[in-house]
Motif scaffolding. Structure first.
Motif, PDB file in Angstrom:
ATOM      1  N   HIS A 105       0.855  -1.189   0.000  1.00  0.00           N
ATOM      2  CA  HIS A 105       0.000   0.000   0.000  1.00  0.00           C
ATOM      3  C   HIS A 105       0.894   1.244   0.000  1.00  0.00           C
ATOM      4  CE1 HIS A 105      -3.075  -2.858   0.564  1.00  0.00           C
ATOM      5  NE2 HIS A 105      -3.171  -2.843   1.873  1.00  0.00           N
ATOM      6  N   PHE A 106       1.419   1.573  -1.159  1.00  0.00           N
ATOM      7  CA  PHE A 106       2.418   2.628  -1.260  1.00  0.00           C
ATOM      8  C   PHE A 106       1.848   3.988  -0.860  1.00  0.00           C
ATOM      9  CE2 PHE A 106       4.504   5.986  -3.783  1.00  0.00           C
ATOM     10  CZ  PHE A 106       5.777   5.885  -3.241  1.00  0.00           C
ATOM     11  N   SER A 107       2.587   4.680  -0.031  1.00  0.00           N
ATOM     12  CA  SER A 107       2.315   6.038   0.465  1.00  0.00           C
ATOM     13  C   SER A 107       1.099   6.103   1.389  1.00  0.00           C
ATOM     14  CB  SER A 107       2.165   7.045  -0.680  1.00  0.00           C
ATOM     15  OG  SER A 107       0.885   6.993  -1.277  1.00  0.00           O
ATOM     16  N   GLY A 108       0.481   4.964   1.686  1.00  0.00           N
ATOM     17  CA  GLY A 108      -0.689   4.932   2.559  1.00  0.00           C
ATOM     18  C   GLY A 108      -1.986   4.662   1.855  1.00  0.00           C
ATOM     19  N   ARG A 109      -1.945   4.480   0.529  1.00  0.00           N
ATOM     20  CA  ARG A 109      -3.144   4.209  -0.272  1.00  0.00           C
ATOM     21  C   ARG A 109      -3.282   2.701  -0.460  1.00  0.00           C
ATOM     22  NH1 ARG A 109      -5.264   7.353  -4.509  1.00  0.00           N
ATOM     23  NH2 ARG A 109      -3.419   8.652  -4.310  1.00  0.00           N
ATOM     24  N   SER A 110      -4.435   2.168  -0.150  1.00  0.00           N
ATOM     25  CA  SER A 110      -4.651   0.737  -0.300  1.00  0.00           C
ATOM     26  C   SER A 110      -4.630   0.323  -1.766  1.00  0.00           C
ATOM     27  CB  SER A 110      -5.999   0.330   0.306  1.00  0.00           C
ATOM     28  OG  SER A 110      -6.255  -1.050   0.070  1.00  0.00           O
ATOM     29  N   ALA A 112      -5.444   4.063   7.337  1.00  0.00           N
ATOM     30  CA  ALA A 112      -6.101   4.162   6.038  1.00  0.00           C
ATOM     31  C   ALA A 112      -7.343   3.276   6.018  1.00  0.00           C
ATOM     32  CB  ALA A 112      -5.142   3.745   4.927  1.00  0.00           C
ATOM     33  N   SER A 113      -8.148   3.464   4.990  1.00  0.00           N
ATOM     34  CA  SER A 113      -9.314   2.604   4.794  1.00  0.00           C
ATOM     35  C   SER A 113      -9.410   2.216   3.327  1.00  0.00           C
ATOM     36  CB  SER A 113     -10.598   3.301   5.253  1.00  0.00           C
ATOM     37  OG  SER A 113     -10.768   4.539   4.576  1.00  0.00           O
ATOM     38  N   HIS A 114     -10.235   1.218   3.060  1.00  0.00           N
ATOM     39  CA  HIS A 114     -10.460   0.742   1.698  1.00  0.00           C
ATOM     40  C   HIS A 114     -11.917   0.338   1.583  1.00  0.00           C
ATOM     41  CE1 HIS A 114      -9.898  -1.121  -2.158  1.00  0.00           C
ATOM     42  NE2 HIS A 114     -10.166  -2.330  -1.706  1.00  0.00           N
ATOM     43  N   GLU A 115     -12.635   1.007   0.692  1.00  0.00           N
ATOM     44  CA  GLU A 115     -14.069   0.768   0.526  1.00  0.00           C
ATOM     45  C   GLU A 115     -14.805   0.961   1.847  1.00  0.00           C
ATOM     46  OE1 GLU A 115     -14.285  -3.158  -1.157  1.00  0.00           O
ATOM     47  OE2 GLU A 115     -13.764  -2.456  -3.168  1.00  0.00           O
ATOM     48  N   GLY A 116     -14.338   1.942   2.643  1.00  0.00           N
ATOM     49  CA  GLY A 116     -15.000   2.279   3.895  1.00  0.00           C
ATOM     50  C   GLY A 116     -14.637   1.398   5.073  1.00  0.00           C
TER      51      GLY A 116
END
Length: 379
Positions: free
Chosen positions: A132-137, A164-168
């Motif tokens: 998850h580069f830079s904090g983005r899933s 972080a989150s992914h799809e809420g």
């Protein structure tokens, strides 16, 4: 000097550590389990296992999934070397999947293509490690679907993505993976000084991770291979490591965790401001995301100007940094047969990229100074 990243330590953090120093538990103690439970709850995961650092976490995650000689592990070339080294520690072979030029994460399209070819060749990966580069899933739903289709296991390297989150759903919930790994290095979102955490929803896997972090020693009589002769007995049932977190680190981590929403909110605010302040410059900005933890703020300039602009900012005491040199171009991996040109998107990104300062204590005035210096360097 304005660094690219820096920890924030509060009076409450210091008090939490001092309380442990005054207690009977400096190394192993109840604070570790408390911190694990707090992280698991925050991430909506069933189990959490604290370790000495994220590299150790990646290593025992591979071991717990029975990665060994003859196996194949795939990861992203746009990461720190630990994401690949963990498989090499187990004697496995490593390969890479090129990145998506927009998200800078592992490309699901390239992954699907490579899996189809690997199935024809009879050489599918045992484990895939999306980063998850830079904090983005990464697109974990799509990766999870490919995992079911092709039968590989998934370790999320979420070292950048605490909060972080992914799809809420919080990163770490392991909806589409077997294990998620966090880092608590000082430049990450929260810190324990050094430290890492593994999360999983598989109780058997979590139990094995606990055993592997403590020399491979059974933690209870139910794991022992023979009836213990007394309460003093312990049994090493496999080869493990001393990868334990200390009670001191756990106290700092749990105190920091209480401020995680505050840390994430400020990072996202700084990112929104960077996007506004830099919009008119001849650079490529990172793709916006309201779910990223924003560990890094990587920008791209023309490759022929990267060194000049980078050097001007460093000379002005803005300590920009490059994240990352593609792993497959490192001498160790070149000696394994990888070469420049193998993963062109990761190489193209690297040729243009560096990260601007981004951390909780970065003031608006400091950010404005960074922007003005970057503007001057580009003019």
């Amino acid at each position: 000097m304005i660094p690219y990243g820096r920890q924030n330590i509060s009076d409450d953090d210091i008090a939490a550590v001092v309380d442990v120093l005054r207690s009977e538990w400096l190394t192993q103690g109840p604070g570790i389990a408390s911190f694990e439970q707090a992280v698991a709850a925050a991430c909506q995961a069933q189990h959490a296992v604290a370790v000495s650092n994220a590299t150790a976490a990646l290593h025992i995650a591979c071991l717990a999934l029975d990665v060994g000689p003859g196996d194949l592990v795939w990861t992203s070339p746009n990461t720190f070397v630990a994401s690949a080294n963990c498989a090499r520690y187990c004697g496995a072979d490593v390969d890479f999947v090129d990145i998506d030029p927009q998200t800078l994460n592992i490309s699901v399209e390239r992954l699907a293509e490579k899996l189809a070819l690997a199935r024809l060749a009879g050489r599918l990966p045992k484990v895939v490690i999306p980063v998850h580069f830079s904090g983005r899933s990464c697109d974990m739903r799509a990766i999870g679907q490919l995992a079911r289709e092709y039968g590989f296991r998934v370790i999320e390297d979420a070292s950048h993505a605490v909060g972080a989150s992914h799809e809420g759903v919080p990163v770490g919930a392991c909806q589409y993976s077997d294990v998620t790994v966090f880092s608590f290095h000082p430049v990450k979102i929260i810190t324990t000084g050094e430290g890492g955490m593994l999360l999983s929803n598989d109780p058997a896997l979590a139990k094995r991770l606990v055993r592997l972090r403590t020399h491979g020693i059974a933690q209870g009589s139910d794991e022992m291979v023979s009836t213990p002769q007394g309460p003093w007995e312990y049994q090493q049932i496999e080869l493990g490591f001393n990868y334990r977190m200390t009670n001191l680190q756990a106290a700092l981590g749990q105190s920091q965790l209480a401020r995680l929403p505050q840390f994430i909110a400020r990072r996202r605010e700084l990112v929104r401001q960077y996007h506004e302040l830099l919009a008119d410059l001849p650079i490529v900005l990172p793709q916006p995301s309201e779910e990223s933890a924003w560990h890094l703020y990587p920008i791209r300039v023309a490759a022929e100007r990267r060194l000049e602009v980078f050097s001007r900012l460093r000379a002005a005491d803005v300590w920009v940094q490059v994240h990352y040199i593609p792993v497959h171009t490192q001498p160790y991996y070149r000696n394994l047969g990888f070469k420049t040109g193998d993963f062109p998107e990761a190489e193209h990104y690297f040729a243009e990229a560096f990260s601007l300062p981004l951390f909780y204590d970065l003031t608006d005035e400091e950010q404005q100074c960074v922007v003005e210096l970057l503007r001057e360097a580009l003019s």
